[in-house]
Write a protein that holds these residues in place. Structure first.
Motif, mmCIF file in Angstrom:
data_model
loop_
_atom_site.group_PDB
_atom_site.id
_atom_site.type_symbol
_atom_site.label_atom_id
_atom_site.label_comp_id
_atom_site.label_asym_id
_atom_site.label_seq_id
_atom_site.Cartn_x
_atom_site.Cartn_y
_atom_site.Cartn_z
ATOM 1 N N VAL A 54 61.301 17.553 69.682
ATOM 2 C CA VAL A 54 60.279 17.942 70.659
ATOM 3 C C VAL A 54 60.417 19.446 70.871
ATOM 4 C CG1 VAL A 54 61.788 17.384 72.626
ATOM 5 C CG2 VAL A 54 59.297 17.501 72.950
ATOM 6 N N ARG A 55 59.270 20.160 70.898
ATOM 7 C CA ARG A 55 59.345 21.607 71.082
ATOM 8 C C ARG A 55 58.051 22.035 71.777
ATOM 9 N NH1 ARG A 55 54.806 22.178 69.215
ATOM 10 N NH2 ARG A 55 55.106 24.402 69.531
ATOM 11 N N GLY A 56 58.071 23.284 72.197
ATOM 12 C CA GLY A 56 56.946 23.793 72.995
ATOM 13 C C GLY A 56 57.410 23.925 74.432
ATOM 14 N N ALA A 57 57.180 25.064 75.046
ATOM 15 C CA ALA A 57 57.760 25.338 76.353
ATOM 16 C C ALA A 57 57.506 24.239 77.383
ATOM 17 C CB ALA A 57 57.258 26.691 76.844
ATOM 18 N N PRO A 58 56.258 23.881 77.681
ATOM 19 C CA PRO A 58 56.082 22.813 78.680
ATOM 20 C C PRO A 58 56.658 21.471 78.254
ATOM 21 C CG PRO A 58 54.057 24.061 78.401
ATOM 22 C CD PRO A 58 54.987 24.478 77.280
ATOM 23 N N ALA A 97 70.045 23.326 76.135
ATOM 24 C CA ALA A 97 69.490 22.905 74.838
ATOM 25 C C ALA A 97 68.733 24.046 74.140
ATOM 26 C CB ALA A 97 68.577 21.700 75.029
ATOM 27 N N ARG A 98 67.991 24.869 74.922
ATOM 28 C CA ARG A 98 67.294 26.034 74.349
ATOM 29 C C ARG A 98 67.179 27.094 75.447
ATOM 30 N NH1 ARG A 98 61.987 25.048 70.946
ATOM 31 N NH2 ARG A 98 62.649 26.980 69.934
ATOM 32 N N PRO A 99 67.305 28.382 75.105
ATOM 33 C CA PRO A 99 67.455 29.405 76.145
ATOM 34 C C PRO A 99 66.191 30.160 76.551
ATOM 35 C CG PRO A 99 68.052 30.328 74.035
ATOM 36 C CD PRO A 99 67.669 28.891 73.771
ATOM 37 N N HIS A 161 48.486 31.443 66.976
ATOM 38 C CA HIS A 161 49.813 31.524 66.344
ATOM 39 C C HIS A 161 50.673 30.383 66.860
ATOM 40 C CE1 HIS A 161 53.037 33.623 64.292
ATOM 41 N NE2 HIS A 161 53.768 33.733 65.379
ATOM 42 N N CYS A 162 51.509 29.835 66.001
ATOM 43 C CA CYS A 162 52.415 28.762 66.349
ATOM 44 C C CYS A 162 51.626 27.514 66.759
ATOM 45 C CB CYS A 162 53.377 29.199 67.466
ATOM 46 S SG CYS A 162 54.794 28.100 67.601
ATOM 47 N N ASN A 163 52.225 26.661 67.567
ATOM 48 C CA ASN A 163 51.505 25.484 68.064
ATOM 49 C C ASN A 163 51.619 25.466 69.577
ATOM 50 O OD1 ASN A 163 52.018 22.371 69.073
ATOM 51 N ND2 ASN A 163 50.201 22.643 67.810
ATOM 52 N N GLY A 173 47.036 21.096 75.725
ATOM 53 C CA GLY A 173 47.574 22.358 75.225
ATOM 54 C C GLY A 173 47.251 23.550 76.097
ATOM 55 N N THR A 174 47.876 24.678 75.728
ATOM 56 C CA THR A 174 47.641 25.907 76.489
ATOM 57 C C THR A 174 46.650 26.784 75.727
ATOM 58 O OG1 THR A 174 49.568 26.934 75.439
ATOM 59 C CG2 THR A 174 49.939 25.782 77.518
ATOM 60 N N ALA A 175 47.163 27.614 74.775
ATOM 61 C CA ALA A 175 46.213 28.415 73.981
ATOM 62 C C ALA A 175 45.298 27.506 73.165
ATOM 63 C CB ALA A 175 46.986 29.349 73.052
ATOM 64 N N LEU A 200 56.975 26.796 60.608
ATOM 65 C CA LEU A 200 55.622 26.349 60.227
ATOM 66 C C LEU A 200 54.940 25.504 61.297
ATOM 67 C CD1 LEU A 200 56.250 25.594 56.450
ATOM 68 C CD2 LEU A 200 55.428 27.721 57.475
ATOM 69 N N GLN A 201 55.094 25.893 62.564
ATOM 70 C CA GLN A 201 54.381 25.175 63.632
ATOM 71 C C GLN A 201 52.855 25.251 63.427
ATOM 72 O OE1 GLN A 201 56.987 27.211 64.190
ATOM 73 N NE2 GLN A 201 58.170 26.634 66.000
ATOM 74 N N GLY A 202 52.388 26.375 62.878
ATOM 75 C CA GLY A 202 50.948 26.507 62.658
ATOM 76 C C GLY A 202 50.463 25.657 61.509
ATOM 77 N N GLY A 240 50.212 31.255 73.120
ATOM 78 C CA GLY A 240 50.896 30.666 74.275
ATOM 79 C C GLY A 240 52.000 31.574 74.751
ATOM 80 N N ALA A 241 52.944 30.992 75.487
ATOM 81 C CA ALA A 241 54.066 31.780 76.005
ATOM 82 C C ALA A 241 55.238 30.859 76.284
ATOM 83 C CB ALA A 241 53.660 32.521 77.279
ATOM 84 N N ASP A 242 56.418 31.447 76.243
ATOM 85 C CA ASP A 242 57.639 30.729 76.607
ATOM 86 C C ASP A 242 58.238 31.260 77.894
ATOM 87 O OD1 ASP A 242 57.388 30.569 73.460
ATOM 88 O OD2 ASP A 242 58.544 28.843 74.155
ATOM 89 N N ARG A 243 57.950 32.515 78.212
ATOM 90 C CA ARG A 243 58.402 33.083 79.472
ATOM 91 C C ARG A 243 57.561 34.329 79.753
ATOM 92 N NH1 ARG A 243 63.850 32.828 82.160
ATOM 93 N NH2 ARG A 243 64.447 31.518 80.387
ATOM 94 N N ALA A 251 57.399 36.518 76.381
ATOM 95 C CA ALA A 251 58.126 36.006 75.206
ATOM 96 C C ALA A 251 57.310 34.886 74.603
ATOM 97 C CB ALA A 251 59.498 35.492 75.602
ATOM 98 N N ASN A 252 57.167 34.907 73.299
ATOM 99 C CA ASN A 252 56.473 33.857 72.573
ATOM 100 C C ASN A 252 57.036 33.795 71.165
ATOM 101 O OD1 ASN A 252 54.356 31.800 72.746
ATOM 102 N ND2 ASN A 252 53.320 33.020 71.180
ATOM 103 N N LYS A 253 56.517 32.884 70.372
ATOM 104 C CA LYS A 253 57.005 32.672 69.017
ATOM 105 C C LYS A 253 57.080 33.962 68.221
ATOM 106 C CE LYS A 253 58.231 29.777 67.814
ATOM 107 N NZ LYS A 253 59.659 29.540 68.008
ATOM 108 N N ILE A 254 58.119 34.092 67.430
ATOM 109 C CA ILE A 254 58.313 35.296 66.602
ATOM 110 C C ILE A 254 57.042 35.553 65.785
ATOM 111 C CG2 ILE A 254 59.361 34.015 64.691
ATOM 112 C CD1 ILE A 254 60.641 37.374 65.992
HETATM 113 C C1 LIG Z 1 52.691 25.883 74.836
HETATM 114 S S1 LIG Z 1 54.108 26.018 73.844
HETATM 115 C C2 LIG Z 1 54.655 27.622 74.115
HETATM 116 C C3 LIG Z 1 55.435 28.181 72.956
HETATM 117 O O1 LIG Z 1 56.523 27.324 72.483
HETATM 118 C C4 LIG Z 1 56.617 27.454 71.058
HETATM 119 O O2 LIG Z 1 57.932 27.672 70.603
HETATM 120 P P1 LIG Z 1 58.750 26.469 69.852
HETATM 121 O O3 LIG Z 1 57.807 25.834 68.875
HETATM 122 O O4 LIG Z 1 59.923 27.167 69.202
HETATM 123 O O5 LIG Z 1 59.177 25.548 70.980
HETATM 124 C C5 LIG Z 1 55.785 28.678 70.755
HETATM 125 O O6 LIG Z 1 56.477 29.868 71.097
HETATM 126 C C6 LIG Z 1 54.636 28.434 71.717
HETATM 127 O O7 LIG Z 1 53.761 29.502 71.804
#
Ligand SMILES: CSC[C@H]1O[C@H](OP(=O)(O)O)[C@H](O)[C@@H]1O
Length: 350
Positions: A54-58, A97-99, A161-163, A173-175, A200-202, A240-243, A251-254
């Protein structure tokens, strides 16, 4: 805004609470397999967050909240405060688990508060809080989608970008929620999705999600983004954003930072869409954000097949920071902030 059939564009649910366990759609296997991982205890949830099941900030915040509910099954206590003392190791394991995404710590702080405010009924209070965090996120995403889409002129073409879709949240979803709403309203004619190396989230997740909605995106290599913007083909980059810090640094995906630089250079508007749970006024600016670095092996392989030369080193930061000066608009469920800076952020969230 005309009536929008959210359910038509919101079919994917990555997180399922069964009443006894948490089932997580295994995002490591998408789009080639749709399997759920069964998590019967908090350690399994912490592992699933760390290994990107499971991934994605929310979504990781919501998963951690359910992890706390699972942990509570293992303790006896007369009050919420007493339970929290006994749950502290579980909370710390989940939080570690993730910072980078603040949503993880934010969700666990909500669960802590629910326990401290509860007496003998602390188990029910904890369960209700986890449910509320998830339902609030879904509502926030749907509102954010409508707000963000309202800024997009009909006939626009966008790059994401990303998912940031249902897979990364409680749903919609957000974006990608902004994009879904924009497509549904005829404001967005074409969606470009960056592949988002190395995970490869995208290419794997965003493309798959949009296909479930009948939206057919155009995939591009991350390296093609600036060239695409130079052609004048896109009017918005929507991420989207992570912080999101107190001054609007995000902060968001590289790869997001270089998209923002190219967008500003080519006059493409840059939108960050995130729920208010991603705003962190305790972090003053992007320099203070812990950027997660993952194993180099993620750069050496694709789909388990090695694609890089042997016996080399790699540097694998998986987030970067976009300075607020390069962000044209931040959209949350609370509203739209144009040209974000500290004054605007504190006025909106302080
Ligand atoms: C709405 S998800 C926000 C954010 O989380 C993703 O990172 P990850 O796939 O490593 O959890 C990506 O940065 C998204 O933009």
């Amino acid at each position: 805004m005309e009536a929008f059939d959210f359910d038509r564009y919101d079919r994917v649910r990555p997180i399922r609470w069964t009443g006894d366990a948490l089932e997580l759609l295994d995002q490591r296997k998408l789009p080639f397999a749709v399997d759920y991982v069964h998590c019967g205890d908090y350690a399994a949830v912490a592992d699933a967050i760390a290994n990107l099941t499971v991934r994605g900030a929310p979504a990781i915040g919501i998963a951690a909240a359910w992890g706390a509910v699972l942990a509570a099954r293992e303790v006896e206590a007369d009050t919420g405060a007493q339970a929290l003392e006994r749950l502290e190791p579980a909370f710390q394991r989940l939080n570690a688990a993730r910072p980078t995404a603040v949503n993880l710590a934010w969700a666990l702080a909500r669960m802590r508060r629910a326990l401290l405010d509860a007496g003998a009924g602390w188990r029910e209070a904890l369960l209700r809080e986890a449910e509320t965090i998830a339902t609030e996120d879904l509502a926030a995403n749907r509102r954010m989608g409508a707000l963000g889409a309202s800024m997009i002129e009909p006939g626009s073409r966008v790059l994401t970008h990303c998912n940031t879709g249902s897979l990364a949240t409680a749903g919609f979803g957000t974006a990608l929620g902004v994009i879904r709403a924009g497509v549904a309203q005829g404001r967005i004619d074409k969606v470009f999705a960056g592949e988002t190396r190395p995970w490869l989230q995208g290419a794997r997740l965003t493309v798959w999600e949009l296909q479930q909605d009948g939206i057919l995106p155009t995939l591009i290599a991350d390296a093609a983004a600036a060239h695409l913007m130079r052609t004048g083909e896109v009017q918005w980059v929507i991420v989207g954003a992570d912080r999101i810090c107190a001054n609007g640094d995000t902060a968001n995906k590289i790869g997001t930072y270089q998209l923002a630089i190219a967008a500003r250079h080519h006059g493409v508007k840059f939108m960050v869409a995130a729920p208010s749970s991603t705003v962190d006024l305790e972090t003053p600016s992007g320099d203070a954000i812990h950027i997660e670095e993952r194993e180099p092996t993620e750069l050496f392989h694709i789909g388990g097949v090695r694609t890089a030369a042997e016996e080399i080193e790699a540097w694998n930061p998986v987030f970067d920071v976009t300075p607020h000066e390069l962000i044209d608009v931040i959209v949350t469920e609370r509203g739209i902030i144009e040209r974000p800076d500290e004054a605007a952020m504190r006025a909106a969230f302080g």
